[in-house]
Design an enzyme around this catalytic site. Structure first.
Site: not given
Length: 325
Positions: A175-177, A292
């Site tokens: 995941f991106d943040g 993502f």
């Protein structure tokens, strides 16, 4: 046309994590899509009927779905009576006539997908809500945007530029943040005022958790399943592994991201702060089943290095830049 639902009458398992996948995300259907766009729906249906005994080739979401099913097998071994599993729904706006070829393809690859929702051209959004969908993956950016606007976790999935082998025994999700797990609050500061002001803002608000982003709930669901393995003493052998892969710098803005996750009672197995460096090379080493991100720049970089990347159309990065005279 009303939706035709196949083998979907049984109630949703109370605690299941529902993953809705479109047919064009699960399978490669470029030729069929070309016929649909160039020759219309009647020719498209005719082509599908003529080829219904030929299975589709695997699409970008296929390895992810296989990995979900591998986790389900482990969960059923440990908890035979539990409903804490992934419930995979094939959600497609295809005509019902195409259903036979989709079923044949699913059986060909031994996929365990019992729920079909074929909407015959109608929007899938109301059905996604009815299924209490935890994540929706599609190749159609417009439908994904519609789902995000309705508060449903969703992403447009893209095929990688090259094939890279991924784990058959461990589901890996990266995941991106900002604007994915978290809101786009900090990204707005960066866009409006630049990097220095962003660092100042993050330092000043280090102990104030960020608001949640669209995929926070999916990470939460993964964490819930991870704990079922941990309680059996299988933390090191857990078949789910999560990654935070962010352009943030650890020293100047990393603490707020980690403290936000902690405030939610969540964690990722690995946290990678790249300080603006490209994400593709690192993702190539991780080899996640899906990554993502809210920015197409990072999605494209991941694609080039062989990662299945999914675009989350949320936050300030999606706002078209105004044209100045």
């Amino acid at each position: 046309m009303e939706a035709l639902e196949m083998v979907g009458a049984q109630p949703k398992p109370q605690n299941a994590i529902t993953i809705a996948v479109s047919s064009r995300a699960l399978f490669r259907m470029e030729e069929e899509q070309r016929i649909f766009q160039e020759q219309g729906v009647e020719e498209y249906v005719r082509y599908q009927l003529e080829h219904e005994n030929e299975p589709f080739s695997p699409g970008p979401a296929f390895p992810f779905v296989k990995a979900l099913e591998a986790v389900n097998r482990r969960l059923r071994e440990l908890y035979p009576e539990s409903e804490d599993i992934f419930d995979i729904v094939l959600m497609t706006n295809n005509h019902a006539q195409v259903g036979v070829r989709l079923i044949n393809s699913i059986n060909h690859y031994d996929l365990f997908i019992e729920r079909f929702c074929m909407t015959g051209g109608n929007s899938p959004i109301c059905y996604l809500k009815a299924y209490h969908t935890n994540l929706y993956l599609s190749a159609d950016a417009e439908k994904v945007q519609e789902a995000i606007n309705e508060g449903i976790a969703a992403a447009t999935v893209f095929s990688p530029s090259k094939d890279v082998a991924v784990s058959q025994t461990q589901l890996r999700v990266a995941f991106d943040g900002d604007a994915v797990l978290f809101s786009d609050e900090s990204e707005r500061i960066f866009k409006a005022h630049g990097l220095d002001r962003f660092f100042e803002h993050e330092k000043a608000h280090e102990n104030k958790p960020l608001a949640q982003g669209p995929l926070k709930g999916f990470l939460e669901a993964l964490g819930r399943l991870q704990k079922k393995f941990y309680s059996k003493g299988l933390r090191l052998e857990c078949p789910i592994r999560t990654y935070l892969v962010t352009a943030r710098s650890a020293a100047s803005s990393g603490a707020r991201a980690l403290k936000t996750l902690r405030s939610w009672g969540l964690e990722t197995d690995e946290a990678l702060f790249l300080a603006g460096a490209p994400k593709g090379p690192l993702l190539e080493k991780i080899r996640p089943h899906i990554f993502f991100d809210d920015q197409m720049f990072h999605v494209a970089g991941a694609q080039e290095m062989g990662t299945v990347a999914a675009h989350v159309p949320y936050g300030v990065a999606q706002t078209p830049r105004e044209l100045h005279p």
